[in-house]
Design a protein around this motif. Structure first.
Motif, short mmCIF file in Angstrom:
data_model
loop_
_atom_site.label_atom_id
_atom_site.label_comp_id
_atom_site.label_asym_id
_atom_site.label_seq_id
_atom_site.Cartn_x
_atom_site.Cartn_y
_atom_site.Cartn_z
N VAL A 1 64.48 58.67 63.64
CA VAL A 1 63.57 58.90 64.78
C VAL A 1 62.89 60.26 64.62
CG1 VAL A 1 63.42 59.16 67.28
CG2 VAL A 1 64.92 57.41 66.29
N LYS A 2 61.55 60.26 64.71
CA LYS A 2 60.78 61.48 64.48
C LYS A 2 59.94 61.94 65.67
CE LYS A 2 62.19 61.30 60.20
NZ LYS A 2 63.31 62.16 59.78
N THR A 3 59.59 61.01 66.57
CA THR A 3 58.59 61.36 67.60
C THR A 3 59.19 61.79 68.93
OG1 THR A 3 58.38 59.06 68.34
CG2 THR A 3 56.92 59.78 66.55
N VAL A 4 60.47 61.54 69.15
CA VAL A 4 61.12 62.00 70.37
C VAL A 4 62.41 62.72 69.99
CG1 VAL A 4 60.12 60.21 71.84
CG2 VAL A 4 62.34 59.81 70.75
N ARG A 5 62.87 63.59 70.89
CA ARG A 5 64.07 64.38 70.58
C ARG A 5 64.90 64.55 71.85
NH1 ARG A 5 59.73 67.85 71.00
NH2 ARG A 5 60.01 69.57 72.50
N PRO A 6 66.17 64.85 71.69
CA PRO A 6 67.02 65.06 72.86
C PRO A 6 66.45 66.12 73.80
CG PRO A 6 68.37 64.83 70.90
CD PRO A 6 66.94 64.88 70.43
N GLY A 7 66.57 65.84 75.09
CA GLY A 7 66.08 66.75 76.11
C GLY A 7 64.72 66.36 76.66
N GLN A 8 63.98 65.49 75.96
CA GLN A 8 62.66 65.08 76.44
C GLN A 8 62.78 63.95 77.47
OE1 GLN A 8 60.63 64.19 72.62
NE2 GLN A 8 59.15 65.76 73.23
N PHE A 9 61.86 63.96 78.43
CA PHE A 9 61.73 62.86 79.38
C PHE A 9 60.81 61.81 78.76
CE2 PHE A 9 59.91 60.37 82.75
CZ PHE A 9 60.96 60.18 83.64
N VAL A 10 61.23 60.55 78.79
CA VAL A 10 60.47 59.49 78.13
C VAL A 10 60.33 58.28 79.04
CG1 VAL A 10 61.07 60.17 75.77
CG2 VAL A 10 62.56 58.59 77.03
N VAL A 11 59.28 57.52 78.80
CA VAL A 11 59.08 56.20 79.39
C VAL A 11 58.85 55.24 78.24
CG1 VAL A 11 57.70 54.80 80.98
CG2 VAL A 11 57.99 57.25 81.41
N GLY A 12 59.40 54.03 78.37
CA GLY A 12 59.21 53.04 77.32
C GLY A 12 58.83 51.69 77.91
N SER A 13 58.34 50.81 77.06
CA SER A 13 57.96 49.46 77.46
C SER A 13 59.17 48.54 77.46
CB SER A 13 56.91 48.92 76.49
OG SER A 13 56.73 47.53 76.68
N PHE A 14 59.09 47.48 78.27
CA PHE A 14 60.14 46.47 78.25
C PHE A 14 60.11 45.68 76.95
CE2 PHE A 14 56.48 44.17 79.78
CZ PHE A 14 56.61 42.90 79.27
N ARG B 1 70.52 52.08 75.40
CA ARG B 1 70.08 52.18 74.01
C ARG B 1 68.68 51.61 73.91
NH1 ARG B 1 70.58 47.79 70.30
NH2 ARG B 1 69.96 48.41 68.19
N VAL B 2 67.77 52.36 73.26
CA VAL B 2 66.40 51.91 73.07
C VAL B 2 66.14 51.75 71.57
CG1 VAL B 2 63.96 52.34 73.50
CG2 VAL B 2 65.67 53.18 75.12
N PRO B 3 66.10 50.52 71.06
CA PRO B 3 65.74 50.31 69.66
C PRO B 3 64.27 50.66 69.41
CG PRO B 3 66.92 48.41 70.56
CD PRO B 3 66.52 49.28 71.72
N LEU B 4 63.91 50.85 68.15
CA LEU B 4 62.53 51.13 67.76
C LEU B 4 61.95 52.27 68.61
CD1 LEU B 4 61.29 47.43 67.40
CD2 LEU B 4 61.99 48.98 65.56
N ALA B 5 62.73 53.34 68.72
CA ALA B 5 62.38 54.42 69.64
C ALA B 5 61.03 55.05 69.33
CB ALA B 5 63.47 55.48 69.63
N ASP B 6 60.72 55.28 68.06
CA ASP B 6 59.45 55.93 67.71
C ASP B 6 58.25 55.15 68.20
OD1 ASP B 6 60.24 58.31 66.56
OD2 ASP B 6 60.27 57.53 64.52
N GLY B 7 58.31 53.83 68.11
CA GLY B 7 57.17 53.02 68.49
C GLY B 7 57.14 52.62 69.94
N THR B 8 58.26 52.85 70.64
CA THR B 8 58.40 52.34 72.01
C THR B 8 58.30 53.43 73.07
OG1 THR B 8 59.79 50.51 71.25
CG2 THR B 8 59.99 51.13 73.56
N LEU B 9 58.85 54.61 72.78
CA LEU B 9 58.96 55.66 73.79
C LEU B 9 57.79 56.64 73.74
CD1 LEU B 9 62.76 56.49 73.37
CD2 LEU B 9 61.70 55.08 75.16
N VAL B 10 57.37 57.07 74.92
CA VAL B 10 56.34 58.11 75.05
C VAL B 10 56.93 59.24 75.89
CG1 VAL B 10 54.04 58.69 75.91
CG2 VAL B 10 54.45 56.46 74.86
#
Length: 338
Positions: free
Chosen positions: A72-85, A118-127
């Protein structure tokens, strides 16, 4: 940790389960800031979808990243994220075309009615947001994950544009978000089809210009009356039954567009009727990831407040009451405090 498990239709429990762990290098673990019950969760609850084994519930989520896999490269611990269903890599040909909900690696989120997920495919799913959001924005950011993104897709698929006339079939949470989306897209007239006073009031607050309480043929006749016999440029179908789909198609003008996002149950089409009526249909699972950055910005700068759709807030431990309240239409959408 405690999490929501559906064991059979009508049997939802808050049970002790193991906390999620990283299973693949593309995973992330998040601590949810809030969770909620989706209208689509009521299909298995009502026995309209099979429940063959205990099922971890919940696919709408936002929160703080606590751990990420090695890839995982685009998100890191401590960040607030929203993801798609709909979980996606956001790089395949379908993702790049804007249909992340048909990603070649698509998975569907589950287990989010819990404190951790758990969020799979985190790089492509989470913002991620640039900073931790204010607490009062959490319900609206949670709504972006599915219900707002789905209502937005319904309006987009229906071709809502500046000055157009839109009809919204369905007064559940998605339909109400469709009203909000149509207003943001510039529709001059937004007709919400609803029989329930509390939902009518919220539809008007979100931007509806007219309310039609009739259904079926009578509802279609009322739409034709309001539009001078023409019908609507755009129709948002947000239920998924044969009656609602027929109503949506019949409300659209020739050349009009129907965006359908209600998961179909028993819906069939008459091909010859569609041929001669000359109406466009586009729907399916919403590609929420396409809209996430824009919708999150609208929430963060307080342009919109979709969190108002949560008219019931209860502790996760009382999740069974949340399901009952939505099933009995005592609540539009229940937010679960985790």
């Amino acid at each position: 940790m405690l999490a929501t498990i559906m064991r059979a239709p009508g049997d939802v429990r808050c049970e002790e389960v193991a906390e999620p762990t990283i299973q693949k290098p593309t995973d992330a673990i998040i601590k949810l800031s809030a969770s909620c019950i989706c209208g689509s969760d009521l299909w298995p609850y009502r026995g309209l979808n099979e429940v063959n084994e205990p099922r971890a519930m919940g696919h709408e989520y936002c929160g703080i990243v606590v751990e990420v896999g090695s890839a995982v490269k685009t998100v890191r611990p401590g960040q607030f994220v929203v993801g798609s269903f709909c979980l996606s890599d956001n790089t395949c040909p379908h993702c790049r075309f804007g249909f992340q909900s048909s990603c070649e690696q698509r998975e569907f989120m589950s287990g989010a009615q819990a404190p951790f997920a758990r969020v799979p495919l985190a790089d492509g799913t989470l913002v991620a947001t640039s900073a931790l959001p204010a607490d009062d924005l959490i319900p609206s950011l949670l709504a972006v994950s599915d219900v707002l993104g789905t209502g937005w897709y319904a309006a987009d698929a229906a071709g809502v544009q500046e000055g157009s006339t839109a009809v919204v079939v369905g007064d559940g949470a998605v339909g109400l978000m469709g009203v909000l989306a149509a207003r943001q897209m510039g529709a001059a007239r937004i007709i919400a089809m609803s029989r329930h006073k509390s939902r009518q009031d919220l539809a008007l607050e979100f931007g509806a210009t007219d309310i039609v309480s009739e259904r079926g043929e009578h509802g279609v006749a009322r739409i034709k009356e309001l539009t001078g016999g023409v019908g609507a440029d755009s129709v948002l179908e947000c239920v998924g039954t044969q009656e609602s789909m027929g109503q949506a198609v019949d409300c659209a003008r020739p050349g009009g567009k129907i965006g359908f996002v209600g998961v179909p149950h028993g819906v069939t089409f008459d091909g010859q009727q569609l041929f001669f009526q000359q109406k466009s249909l586009l729907g399916g699972p919403a590609p929420v990831r396409r809209y996430l950055p824009y919708l999150m910005d609208l929430v963060l700068d307080r342009t919109i407040n979709p969190g108002k759709v949560f008219d019931l807030q209860i502790p996760l431990e009382d999740v069974a009451e949340g399901y009952r309240a939505m099933d009995e239409r005592r609540a539009i959408k229940a937010l679960l405090r985790v």
